[in-house]
Design an enzyme around this catalytic site. Structure first.
Site, PDB file in Angstrom:
ATOM      1  N   GLU A 147       0.784  -1.177   0.003  1.00  0.00           N
ATOM      2  CA  GLU A 147       0.055  -0.066  -0.087  1.00  0.00           C
ATOM      3  C   GLU A 147       0.946   1.267   0.074  1.00  0.00           C
ATOM      4  O   GLU A 147       0.548   2.128  -0.521  1.00  0.00           O
ATOM      5  CB  GLU A 147      -0.989  -0.129   1.151  1.00  0.00           C
ATOM      6  CG  GLU A 147      -2.074  -1.050   1.155  1.00  0.00           C
ATOM      7  CD  GLU A 147      -1.460  -2.528   1.696  1.00  0.00           C
ATOM      8  OE1 GLU A 147      -2.290  -3.447   1.733  1.00  0.00           O
ATOM      9  OE2 GLU A 147      -0.348  -2.596   2.091  1.00  0.00           O
TER      10      GLU A 147
ATOM     11  N   ASP B 164     -14.385 -10.063   9.487  1.00  0.00           N
ATOM     12  CA  ASP B 164     -13.136  -9.463   9.453  1.00  0.00           C
ATOM     13  C   ASP B 164     -12.176  -9.421  10.666  1.00  0.00           C
ATOM     14  O   ASP B 164     -11.093  -9.460  10.699  1.00  0.00           O
ATOM     15  CB  ASP B 164     -12.750  -8.527   8.299  1.00  0.00           C
ATOM     16  CG  ASP B 164     -13.133  -9.268   6.906  1.00  0.00           C
ATOM     17  OD1 ASP B 164     -13.091 -10.236   6.668  1.00  0.00           O
ATOM     18  OD2 ASP B 164     -12.880  -8.341   6.131  1.00  0.00           O
TER      19      ASP B 164
END
Length: 314
Positions: A58, A117
């Site tokens: 990222e 998650d």
């Protein structure tokens, strides 16, 4: 009036950026190996030559986006909010914010509603992080139509923008014909004189349900959809404080550093007003079904209704 749509804003984003690319050849999309989840895969399928999969890197993705922006491109760099706003914060700050480059940071799967998650991916700090970067615009659209409008506005705006996407499908509440999106200008969904509820993102839909229930009990609530957290629509907030005297803010984010704090901070100087903040109360989330988690953390129409009644002493 446009048709009612129930759709996750991440999907609306994928559709919107793909549609915009038809008429704007400078739009490019970058992702960090999450194209299926962030729905940038819709763009990738139609414009593979304008899509860059940066892999699970990222920080590099933000650097590439910064470089592309200096060549006249309009890059939308997407990943989960925990990564695009969290992991890559230094690069967003120094490579995008500091030189004020025309990069759009996209944070998908934000908030508790990421569900199963779990805490590591349920980013409830992204708005706070992005608000602290000078010159960064922070958008948190509520539904399908607002996301479409926000993506278009972000592409047309020159400078860094953070756009927050949700995973959970939500019903549209901005499908009226006179709907108009403008960066930095909130939308009054319902006028009222007893108290004001200011909501953002996923919580706007919950606030709509709460306000309808309160109306049935004779409580007149003003409801504001604050899709832009920064710059905050100070004029609209001040008007609400002066005319209703009480504010309740609702957000799927930590109460520290988000919408509630932005509203309270401004009003403490401009017009001291009681502000009650509904949000994640400085705790981490945990794994579980999204709808159940929202109720557990008080991010539900029922809790908004109860909080408004308590604020009014009813």
């Amino acid at each position: 009036m446009a048709e009612m749509v129930k759709k996750a804003t991440r999907e609306s984003f994928g559709e919107a950026i793909t549609a915009l690319a038809e008429t704007n050849s400078n739009i490019v999309v970058l992702d960090a190996d999450l194209a299926e989840a962030t729905k940038t895969g819709i763009f990738k399928k139609k414009y593979p030559e304008r899509f860059i999969d940066c892999g699970i890197a990222e920080c590099n993705m933000i650097g590439i986006a910064a470089g592309l922006s200096t060549c006249g491109k309009i890059p939308f760099a997407a990943s989960f909010a925990m990564f695009s706003a969290g992991r890559a914060f230094e690069q967003v700050r120094n490579s995008v914010g500091y030189p004020h480059l025309n990069v759009k940071i996209v944070g998908s799967h934000a908030g508790i509603s990421v569900g199963e998650d779990g805490a590591t991916h349920q980013c409830c700090e992204d708005i706070a992080l992005m608000r602290t970067i000078p010159g960064m615009v922070v958008l948190n659209p509520a539904d399908h139509y607002e996301m479409q409008a926000a993506v278009k506005a972000a592409a047309e705006y020159y400078g860094p923008v953070y756009i927050r996407l949700g995973r959970l499908a939500v019903e549209s509440c901005n499908n009226n014909d006179d709907y108009k999106f403008e960066i930095g200008k909130g939308i009054t969904l319902r006028d009222g004189k007893d108290i004001t509820v200011i909501a953002s993102g996923l919580m706007v839909g919950e606030a709509v349900k709460a306000v309808k229930a309160l109306e049935a009990d004779g409580i007149d609530v003003r409801l504001i959809d604050m899709h832009t957290i920064k710059p905050l629509d100070r004029e609209l907030v001040l008007k609400a404080a002066q005319e209703t005297g009480r504010i309740v803010t609702v957000e799927e984010h930590n109460v520290i550093g988000g919408l509630g704090e932005a509203v309270a901070s401004y009003l403490s100087e401009a017009c001291p007003t009681p502000v009650i903040k509904i949000g994640v109360n400085d705790v981490f989330g945990h794994s579980g079904p999204a709808v159940d988690l929202l109720k557990e953390f008080g991010l539900s129409a029922e809790n908004i209704e109860a909080t408004v009644k308590k604020a009014l002493g009813k």
